[in-house]
Motif scaffolding. Sequence first.
Motif, PDB file in Angstrom:
ATOM      1  N   PHE A  54     101.809  33.522  47.760  1.00 50.99           N
ATOM      2  CA  PHE A  54     100.511  33.716  47.041  1.00 50.99           C
ATOM      3  C   PHE A  54      99.848  32.492  47.105  1.00 50.99           C
ATOM      4  O   PHE A  54      98.500  32.411  47.485  1.00 50.99           O
ATOM      5  N   THR A  55     100.321  31.325  47.118  1.00 49.35           N
ATOM      6  CA  THR A  55      99.740  30.163  47.435  1.00 49.35           C
ATOM      7  C   THR A  55      99.232  29.971  48.945  1.00 49.35           C
ATOM      8  O   THR A  55      98.031  29.665  49.162  1.00 49.35           O
ATOM      9  N   ALA A  56      99.934  30.304  49.751  1.00 46.50           N
ATOM     10  CA  ALA A  56      99.515  30.386  51.176  1.00 46.50           C
ATOM     11  C   ALA A  56      98.282  31.177  51.426  1.00 46.50           C
ATOM     12  O   ALA A  56      97.284  30.764  52.305  1.00 46.50           O
ATOM     13  N   GLY A  57      98.248  32.374  50.876  1.00 47.05           N
ATOM     14  CA  GLY A  57      97.115  33.255  50.845  1.00 47.05           C
ATOM     15  C   GLY A  57      95.909  32.866  50.361  1.00 47.05           C
ATOM     16  O   GLY A  57      94.919  32.776  51.079  1.00 47.05           O
ATOM     17  N   LEU A  58      96.140  32.005  49.004  1.00 45.67           N
ATOM     18  CA  LEU A  58      94.784  31.300  48.591  1.00 45.67           C
ATOM     19  C   LEU A  58      94.208  30.502  49.522  1.00 45.67           C
ATOM     20  O   LEU A  58      93.133  29.999  49.660  1.00 45.67           O
ATOM     21  N   TRP A  59      95.239  29.595  50.133  1.00 48.14           N
ATOM     22  CA  TRP A  59      95.028  28.538  50.909  1.00 48.14           C
ATOM     23  C   TRP A  59      94.331  29.002  52.328  1.00 48.14           C
ATOM     24  O   TRP A  59      93.375  28.542  52.619  1.00 48.14           O
ATOM     25  N   ILE A  60      94.580  30.240  52.791  1.00 45.48           N
ATOM     26  CA  ILE A  60      94.050  30.903  53.767  1.00 45.48           C
ATOM     27  C   ILE A  60      92.641  31.083  53.470  1.00 45.48           C
ATOM     28  O   ILE A  60      91.421  30.970  54.126  1.00 45.48           O
ATOM     29  N   CYS A  61      92.435  31.967  52.184  1.00 45.29           N
ATOM     30  CA  CYS A  61      91.236  32.238  51.829  1.00 45.29           C
ATOM     31  C   CYS A  61      89.952  31.292  51.430  1.00 45.29           C
ATOM     32  O   CYS A  61      89.095  31.328  51.858  1.00 45.29           O
ATOM     33  N   GLN A  62      90.571  29.977  51.138  1.00 44.55           N
ATOM     34  CA  GLN A  62      89.722  28.849  50.879  1.00 44.55           C
ATOM     35  C   GLN A  62      89.420  28.197  52.036  1.00 44.55           C
ATOM     36  O   GLN A  62      88.178  27.990  52.414  1.00 44.55           O
ATOM     37  N   SER A  63      90.179  28.286  53.099  1.00 47.32           N
ATOM     38  CA  SER A  63      90.254  27.761  54.529  1.00 47.32           C
ATOM     39  C   SER A  63      88.862  28.543  55.030  1.00 47.32           C
ATOM     40  O   SER A  63      87.712  28.060  55.483  1.00 47.32           O
ATOM     41  N   ILE A  64      88.869  29.696  55.091  1.00 49.61           N
ATOM     42  CA  ILE A  64      87.980  30.843  55.679  1.00 49.61           C
ATOM     43  C   ILE A  64      86.374  30.561  54.485  1.00 49.61           C
ATOM     44  O   ILE A  64      85.463  30.362  55.257  1.00 49.61           O
ATOM     45  N   LEU A  67      84.963  27.396  55.837  1.00 49.53           N
ATOM     46  CA  LEU A  67      84.071  27.493  57.140  1.00 49.53           C
ATOM     47  C   LEU A  67      82.568  28.266  57.127  1.00 49.53           C
ATOM     48  O   LEU A  67      82.019  27.788  57.632  1.00 49.53           O
ATOM     49  N   GLY A  68      82.937  29.318  56.176  1.00 50.49           N
ATOM     50  CA  GLY A  68      81.876  30.029  55.979  1.00 50.49           C
ATOM     51  C   GLY A  68      80.500  28.976  55.190  1.00 50.49           C
ATOM     52  O   GLY A  68      79.376  29.380  55.488  1.00 50.49           O
ATOM     53  N   ASN A  69      80.917  28.174  54.520  1.00 49.56           N
ATOM     54  CA  ASN A  69      80.065  27.548  53.871  1.00 49.56           C
ATOM     55  C   ASN A  69      79.633  26.406  54.607  1.00 49.56           C
ATOM     56  O   ASN A  69      78.579  25.641  54.263  1.00 49.56           O
TER      57      ASN A  69
END
Length: 88
Positions: A54-64, A67-69
Amino acid sequence: MPVGSRLSVRLADFGSRSIITHVLMGIGFVGAVVSGLFIEGSLGVISMVAFINFTAGLWICQSIHSLGNAATDDDYNGVLMEVLNRVY
């Protein structure tokens, strides 16, 4: 007049979403540590792995999301600067 509730308008700010995502990542990591240390047997291992995923998935989402920001003209400088700006 913006569409949505006041909460959704406040969360439209990238910094607010970033802080919430980082808080959720912290809670997930603490859950992984607690479940790994205090729940015995295979249930503890499964719980720990689920919290880590769950934490890793949130980390990936935050990274993406970050990048979009970067393509926008937003003045976002990271979650630590966002917290410091809100505190001072």
